[in-house]
Scaffold this motif. Structure first.
Motif, PDB file in Angstrom:
ATOM      1  N   HIS A  22       0.754  -1.215  -0.006  1.00 45.34           N
ATOM      2  CA  HIS A  22       0.217   0.027   0.041  1.00 45.34           C
ATOM      3  C   HIS A  22       0.842   1.391   0.092  1.00 45.34           C
ATOM      4  O   HIS A  22       0.791   2.245   0.975  1.00 45.34           O
ATOM      5  CB  HIS A  22      -0.665   0.122   1.183  1.00 45.34           C
ATOM      6  N   ASP A  70      -3.373   0.311  -3.945  1.00 48.17           N
ATOM      7  CA  ASP A  70      -3.281  -1.102  -3.669  1.00 48.17           C
ATOM      8  C   ASP A  70      -3.499  -1.704  -4.912  1.00 48.17           C
ATOM      9  O   ASP A  70      -4.341  -1.388  -5.689  1.00 48.17           O
ATOM     10  CB  ASP A  70      -4.662  -1.090  -2.855  1.00 48.17           C
ATOM     11  N   HIS A  76     -11.727  -4.912   0.428  1.00 48.27           N
ATOM     12  CA  HIS A  76     -11.005  -5.674   1.512  1.00 48.27           C
ATOM     13  C   HIS A  76     -10.893  -4.566   2.749  1.00 48.27           C
ATOM     14  O   HIS A  76     -10.846  -3.372   2.438  1.00 48.27           O
ATOM     15  CB  HIS A  76     -10.034  -6.516   1.116  1.00 48.27           C
ATOM     16  N   HIS A  78      -8.383  -2.785   6.032  1.00 49.04           N
ATOM     17  CA  HIS A  78      -7.150  -2.325   6.167  1.00 49.04           C
ATOM     18  C   HIS A  78      -6.918  -2.059   7.703  1.00 49.04           C
ATOM     19  O   HIS A  78      -7.747  -1.826   8.281  1.00 49.04           O
ATOM     20  CB  HIS A  78      -6.673  -1.403   5.179  1.00 49.04           C
ATOM     21  N   ASP A  89      -3.366  -5.679   4.684  1.00 46.48           N
ATOM     22  CA  ASP A  89      -4.703  -6.037   4.206  1.00 46.48           C
ATOM     23  C   ASP A  89      -5.261  -6.895   5.450  1.00 46.48           C
ATOM     24  O   ASP A  89      -4.312  -7.770   6.365  1.00 46.48           O
ATOM     25  CB  ASP A  89      -4.910  -7.135   2.949  1.00 46.48           C
TER      26      ASP A  89
HETATM   27 ZN   LIG Z   1      -5.222  -3.608   0.493  1.00 50.77          ZN
END
Ligand SMILES: [Zn+2]
Ligand SMILES: [Zn+2]
Length: 132
Positions: A22, A70, A76, A78, A89
């Motif tokens: 990230h 990302d 999803h 974080h 993640d």
């Molecule tokens: Zn991610």
């Protein structure tokens, strides 16, 4: 889109993929610039934002911090380390139905939500333990 843009775009996407963790737009720019000094910071920013708007890549909005990008574009969660700032993640099932519940509770037409966990990453826990 011209071929020059297509080439720049794939260089920037490859650089993003190399940073599994990230990166900020600046992190991606540093990596791109090292090998392709002709690609400007503005191009990297513009390209990352366009890819995120298209849904090709993900954008992680960080409370009180720069956006992270990302290479995983699916939804999803974080978790951000409050000590070193790394973002990882969280691969747990998404909470179903909370947008609808928020709509019913507020009357808003909800278009999404952000759920960010904060904590101390394993590496920072280890260095806390060794300096304690
Ligand atoms: Zn991610
Ligand atoms: Zn940490």
């Amino acid at each position: 889109m011209t071929s020059r843009n297509t080439i720049q775009r794939s260089i920037i996407e490859d650089e993003l993929r190399r940073h599994a963790n990230h990166p900020t737009a600046d992190d991606v720019y540093e990596g791109v610039h090292a090998e392709h000094p002709s690609i400007s910071r503005a191009t990297v920013y513009r390209t990352l934002n366009r890819l995120a708007d298209e849904g090709t890549i993900g954008r992680v909005r960080i409370n009180n911090g720069a956006d992270r990008f990302d290479h995983r574009s699916f939804a999803h969660y974080h978790v951000r380390c409050t000590v070193c700032g790394r973002v990882d993640d969280v691969m747990i099932p998404l909470v179903e139905g909370i947008d609808e519940r928020a709509e019913r509770a507020t009357g808003y037409r909800v278009c999404g939500h952000t759920l960010q966990f904060d904590g101390v990453c394993p590496a920072c826990q280890r260095s806390e333990a060794s300096t304690a």
